[in-house]
Design an enzyme around this catalytic site. Structure first.
Site, PDB file in Angstrom:
ATOM      1  CE1 TYR A 151      -4.432   1.044   0.202  1.00  0.00           C
ATOM      2  CE2 TYR A 151      -3.551   2.668   1.710  1.00  0.00           C
ATOM      3  CZ  TYR A 151      -4.574   2.210   0.917  1.00  0.00           C
ATOM      4  OH  TYR A 151      -5.737   2.928   0.830  1.00  0.00           O
ATOM      5  CE  LYS A 158      -7.062   7.438  -0.672  1.00  0.00           C
ATOM      6  NZ  LYS A 158      -8.178   8.165  -1.311  1.00  0.00           N
TER       7      LYS A 158
HETATM    8  N1  NAP Z   1     -13.119   0.599  -0.099  1.00  0.00           N
HETATM    9  C1  NAP Z   1     -12.404   0.829   0.987  1.00  0.00           C
HETATM   10  O1  NAP Z   1     -12.060  -0.106   1.726  1.00  0.00           O
HETATM   11  C2  NAP Z   1     -12.013   2.236   1.364  1.00  0.00           C
HETATM   12  C3  NAP Z   1     -11.612   2.487   2.681  1.00  0.00           C
HETATM   13  C4  NAP Z   1     -11.256   3.775   3.047  1.00  0.00           C
HETATM   14  C5  NAP Z   1     -11.296   4.803   2.123  1.00  0.00           C
HETATM   15  N2  NAP Z   1     -11.678   4.543   0.846  1.00  0.00           N
HETATM   16  C6  NAP Z   1     -11.668   5.667  -0.099  1.00  0.00           C
HETATM   17  O2  NAP Z   1     -13.003   5.961  -0.501  1.00  0.00           O
HETATM   18  C7  NAP Z   1     -13.007   6.412  -1.849  1.00  0.00           C
HETATM   19  C8  NAP Z   1     -13.932   5.544  -2.693  1.00  0.00           C
HETATM   20  O3  NAP Z   1     -13.516   4.204  -2.576  1.00  0.00           O
HETATM   21  P1  NAP Z   1     -14.313   2.988  -3.237  1.00  0.00           P
HETATM   22  O4  NAP Z   1     -13.911   1.791  -2.496  1.00  0.00           O
HETATM   23  O5  NAP Z   1     -15.748   3.328  -3.386  1.00  0.00           O
HETATM   24  O6  NAP Z   1     -13.599   2.960  -4.675  1.00  0.00           O
HETATM   25  P2  NAP Z   1     -13.989   2.176  -6.015  1.00  0.00           P
HETATM   26  O7  NAP Z   1     -15.135   1.256  -5.794  1.00  0.00           O
HETATM   27  O8  NAP Z   1     -12.705   1.607  -6.544  1.00  0.00           O
HETATM   28  O9  NAP Z   1     -14.436   3.357  -6.971  1.00  0.00           O
HETATM   29  C9  NAP Z   1     -13.473   4.293  -7.373  1.00  0.00           C
HETATM   30  C10 NAP Z   1     -14.177   5.426  -8.060  1.00  0.00           C
HETATM   31  O10 NAP Z   1     -13.185   6.361  -8.520  1.00  0.00           O
HETATM   32  C11 NAP Z   1     -13.387   6.623  -9.887  1.00  0.00           C
HETATM   33  N3  NAP Z   1     -12.113   6.896 -10.545  1.00  0.00           N
HETATM   34  C12 NAP Z   1     -10.964   6.147 -10.488  1.00  0.00           C
HETATM   35  N4  NAP Z   1     -10.002   6.743 -11.232  1.00  0.00           N
HETATM   36  C13 NAP Z   1     -10.562   7.855 -11.768  1.00  0.00           C
HETATM   37  C14 NAP Z   1     -10.077   8.887 -12.603  1.00  0.00           C
HETATM   38  N5  NAP Z   1      -8.796   8.883 -13.051  1.00  0.00           N
HETATM   39  N6  NAP Z   1     -10.915   9.894 -12.957  1.00  0.00           N
HETATM   40  C15 NAP Z   1     -12.204   9.908 -12.500  1.00  0.00           C
HETATM   41  N7  NAP Z   1     -12.719   8.969 -11.695  1.00  0.00           N
HETATM   42  C16 NAP Z   1     -11.909   7.958 -11.328  1.00  0.00           C
HETATM   43  C17 NAP Z   1     -14.064   5.372 -10.449  1.00  0.00           C
HETATM   44  O11 NAP Z   1     -14.772   5.743 -11.631  1.00  0.00           O
HETATM   45  P3  NAP Z   1     -15.307   4.640 -12.715  1.00  0.00           P
HETATM   46  O12 NAP Z   1     -16.511   4.012 -12.073  1.00  0.00           O
HETATM   47  O13 NAP Z   1     -15.676   5.435 -13.909  1.00  0.00           O
HETATM   48  O14 NAP Z   1     -14.189   3.664 -12.937  1.00  0.00           O
HETATM   49  C18 NAP Z   1     -14.958   4.953  -9.280  1.00  0.00           C
HETATM   50  O15 NAP Z   1     -16.182   5.648  -9.310  1.00  0.00           O
HETATM   51  C19 NAP Z   1     -11.542   6.368  -2.319  1.00  0.00           C
HETATM   52  O16 NAP Z   1     -10.965   7.633  -2.159  1.00  0.00           O
HETATM   53  C20 NAP Z   1     -10.917   5.358  -1.379  1.00  0.00           C
HETATM   54  O17 NAP Z   1      -9.530   5.537  -1.227  1.00  0.00           O
HETATM   55  C21 NAP Z   1     -12.052   3.282   0.442  1.00  0.00           C
END
Ligand code: NAP
Length: 250
Positions: A151, A158
């Protein structure tokens, strides 16, 4: 001129971004959902959110590209003429051990997770100033303060996002713009499919004092709260939503 407040959620068509967008839609905001790849998915989410009686505008933009970011904000201005909330949610990153990371992996991860936030915030401020202020919230993760396997690139990006949050909070306070971050424990979204140790992450994520896995809605509730007047004196903080996991010494 549109009367509803307007919230932009980057990466707002699935996962945590979708839960955040739903929370704002249910509270009467018009929403702008940025996405990059899946148009079909974006259209489906748009339809779902429109059932709350608000306007939804989709913007396809790659936040990896500052010109794309500027175009996105021009489109928001042309469509709604205002912006009240900016949620920096979109994220990506290369998951590899330290010694396997190449320069392109590093740049990709920092550009999408940290640089994009900074330059999008600049554009958001220009629109928020016109309505007398606003709120910005960025999504972080525990890897910013803890060392997780594979990571390093994302964790550092982050940490940068959290530092940017502090600077924005101070420099934008005089413009009546409130800036914070929300960090989370593991949430079962598409993002986790890219982790080789997904199952282990889910099990250890649920093994927290609260006794269950963090859901996208848990994160969305806190993000929304930070954009309300009740959170007006919280500035530049990263609020951790992990059921108490990071308090444990393991
Ligand atoms: N899941 C976890 O365990 C977790 C925990 C803590 C924090 N977070 C944070 O929460 C946030 C959302 O996480 P998630 O798990 O929902 O992520 P996810 O399911 O992987 O979704 C990522 C999103 O970001 C968009 N994206 C990625 N690259 C992009 C780019 N270059 N331009 C525009 N859009 C882009 C994707 O769009 P497309 O749909 O068009 O591909 C998708 O909507 C992130 O910041 C992540 O670090 C996640």
């Amino acid at each position: 001129m549109n009367q509803n407040k307007v919230a932009l959620i980057t990466g707002g068509t699935r996962g945590i971004g979708k839960a955040i967008a739903t929370k704002f839609a249910k509270n009467g905001y018009d929403v702008v959902l940025n996405f990059l790849r899946s148009k079909t998915n974006a259209e489906k989410t748009k339809e779902e959110l429109e059932s709350h009686g608000i306007r939804v505008h989709l913007v396809k933009a790659n936040v990896n590209d500052v010109d794309n970011i500027k175009d996105m904000f021009r489109e928001i201005d042309a469509t709604f003429g205002r912006l009240d909330v900016f949620i920096n949610n979109a994220a990506s990153g290369v998951l590899r051990p330290l010694m396997e990371l190449e320069e392109s992996h590093w740049d990709w991860t920092q550009d999408i997770n940290a640089k994009a936030y900074f330059f999008a915030a600049q554009e958001a401020v220009k629109l928020m100033e016109r309505v007398g202020g606003g709120a910005i919230v960025a999504l972080s993760s525990l890897g910013s303060i803890r060392v997780l396997p594979n990571y390093v690139a994302v964790g550092v990006s982050k940490a940068s996002l959290e530092a940017i949050t502090r600077y924005l909070a101070v420099e934008l306070a005089s413009k009546n713009i409130v800036v914070n971050a929300v960090s989370g424990g593991a949430v079962d979204t598409d993002a986790l499919k890219h982790f080789p140790n997904r199952q282990e992450m889910l099990e250890s994520g649920a093994n927290n004092p609260a006794g269950r896995l963090v859901e996208p809605e848990d994160i969305a509730n806190v993000v929304y709260f930070l954009c309300t007047d009740n959170a007006n004196m919280i500035r530049g903080q990263t609020i951790i939503v992990d059921g108490g996991l990071s308090l444990l010494c393991r």
